[in-house]
Write a protein that holds these residues in place. Structure first.
Motif, PDB file in Angstrom:
ATOM      1  N   ASP A  40       8.784  -9.751  -6.898  1.00  0.00           N
ATOM      2  CA  ASP A  40       7.880 -10.130  -7.982  1.00  0.00           C
ATOM      3  C   ASP A  40       6.443 -10.250  -7.472  1.00  0.00           C
ATOM      4  N   VAL A  41       6.279 -10.899  -6.337  1.00  0.00           N
ATOM      5  CA  VAL A  41       4.953 -11.058  -5.740  1.00  0.00           C
ATOM      6  C   VAL A  41       4.393  -9.699  -5.351  1.00  0.00           C
ATOM      7  N   ALA A  42       5.223  -8.847  -4.766  1.00  0.00           N
ATOM      8  CA  ALA A  42       4.770  -7.518  -4.353  1.00  0.00           C
ATOM      9  C   ALA A  42       4.333  -6.689  -5.555  1.00  0.00           C
ATOM     10  N   ALA A  43       5.038  -6.785  -6.671  1.00  0.00           N
ATOM     11  CA  ALA A  43       4.680  -6.013  -7.862  1.00  0.00           C
ATOM     12  C   ALA A  43       3.332  -6.458  -8.428  1.00  0.00           C
ATOM     13  N   VAL A  44       3.102  -7.766  -8.478  1.00  0.00           N
ATOM     14  CA  VAL A  44       1.820  -8.270  -8.976  1.00  0.00           C
ATOM     15  C   VAL A  44       0.695  -7.879  -8.022  1.00  0.00           C
ATOM     16  N   LEU A  45       0.949  -8.004  -6.731  1.00  0.00           N
ATOM     17  CA  LEU A  45      -0.062  -7.636  -5.738  1.00  0.00           C
ATOM     18  C   LEU A  45      -0.416  -6.156  -5.851  1.00  0.00           C
ATOM     19  N   MET A  46       0.558  -5.300  -6.077  1.00  0.00           N
ATOM     20  CA  MET A  46       0.288  -3.879  -6.233  1.00  0.00           C
ATOM     21  C   MET A  46      -0.569  -3.627  -7.480  1.00  0.00           C
ATOM     22  N   GLU A  62     -10.964  -1.125   2.557  1.00  0.00           N
ATOM     23  CA  GLU A  62     -10.974  -2.218   3.539  1.00  0.00           C
ATOM     24  C   GLU A  62      -9.677  -3.032   3.449  1.00  0.00           C
ATOM     25  N   PHE A  63      -9.224  -3.304   2.243  1.00  0.00           N
ATOM     26  CA  PHE A  63      -7.967  -4.033   2.047  1.00  0.00           C
ATOM     27  C   PHE A  63      -6.805  -3.264   2.664  1.00  0.00           C
ATOM     28  N   SER A  64      -6.771  -1.959   2.415  1.00  0.00           N
ATOM     29  CA  SER A  64      -5.695  -1.125   2.952  1.00  0.00           C
ATOM     30  C   SER A  64      -5.716  -1.130   4.476  1.00  0.00           C
ATOM     31  N   ARG A  65      -6.919  -1.018   5.056  1.00  0.00           N
ATOM     32  CA  ARG A  65      -7.054  -1.017   6.509  1.00  0.00           C
ATOM     33  C   ARG A  65      -6.542  -2.321   7.101  1.00  0.00           C
ATOM     34  N   ARG A  66      -6.920  -3.447   6.488  1.00  0.00           N
ATOM     35  CA  ARG A  66      -6.481  -4.748   6.986  1.00  0.00           C
ATOM     36  C   ARG A  66      -4.985  -4.945   6.802  1.00  0.00           C
ATOM     37  N   LEU A  67      -4.440  -4.428   5.708  1.00  0.00           N
ATOM     38  CA  LEU A  67      -3.002  -4.520   5.470  1.00  0.00           C
ATOM     39  C   LEU A  67      -2.233  -3.773   6.553  1.00  0.00           C
TER      40      LEU A  67
END
Length: 78
Positions: A40-46, A62-67
């Motif tokens: 559920d958290v992953a779906a909202v985050l996506m 930048e978010f993708s790089r840090r992830l």
């Protein structure tokens, strides 16, 4: 698994039944408490990520790089 001892088989089945009951009760408690699960958290985050990607591409990069860096730091392959 080869069962030579019927007592071992009975203990195994009791243990599996106990685990199954525990999991069912645990899931029911989560549903009653409206507690989000990992998916559920992953779906909202996506969804939030996709919104940011549309509005601010540089922030999304930048978010993708840090992830990815965080996952690599946790031992996952790039």
């Amino acid at each position: 698994m080869d069962w030579h001892d019927q007592q071992d088989l009975a203990r195994y089945r009791r243990r599996k039944r106990k685990q199954r009951d525990y999991q069912a009760n645990y899931r029911a408690k989560l549903a009653d408490a409206k507690t989000p699960e990992r998916d559920d958290v992953a779906a909202v985050l996506m969804g939030v990520y996709l919104d940011v990607l549309v509005l601010d591409h540089k922030a999304a990069v930048e978010f993708s790089r840090r992830l990815v860096e965080g996952l690599v730091a946790d031992g996952y392959d790039r």
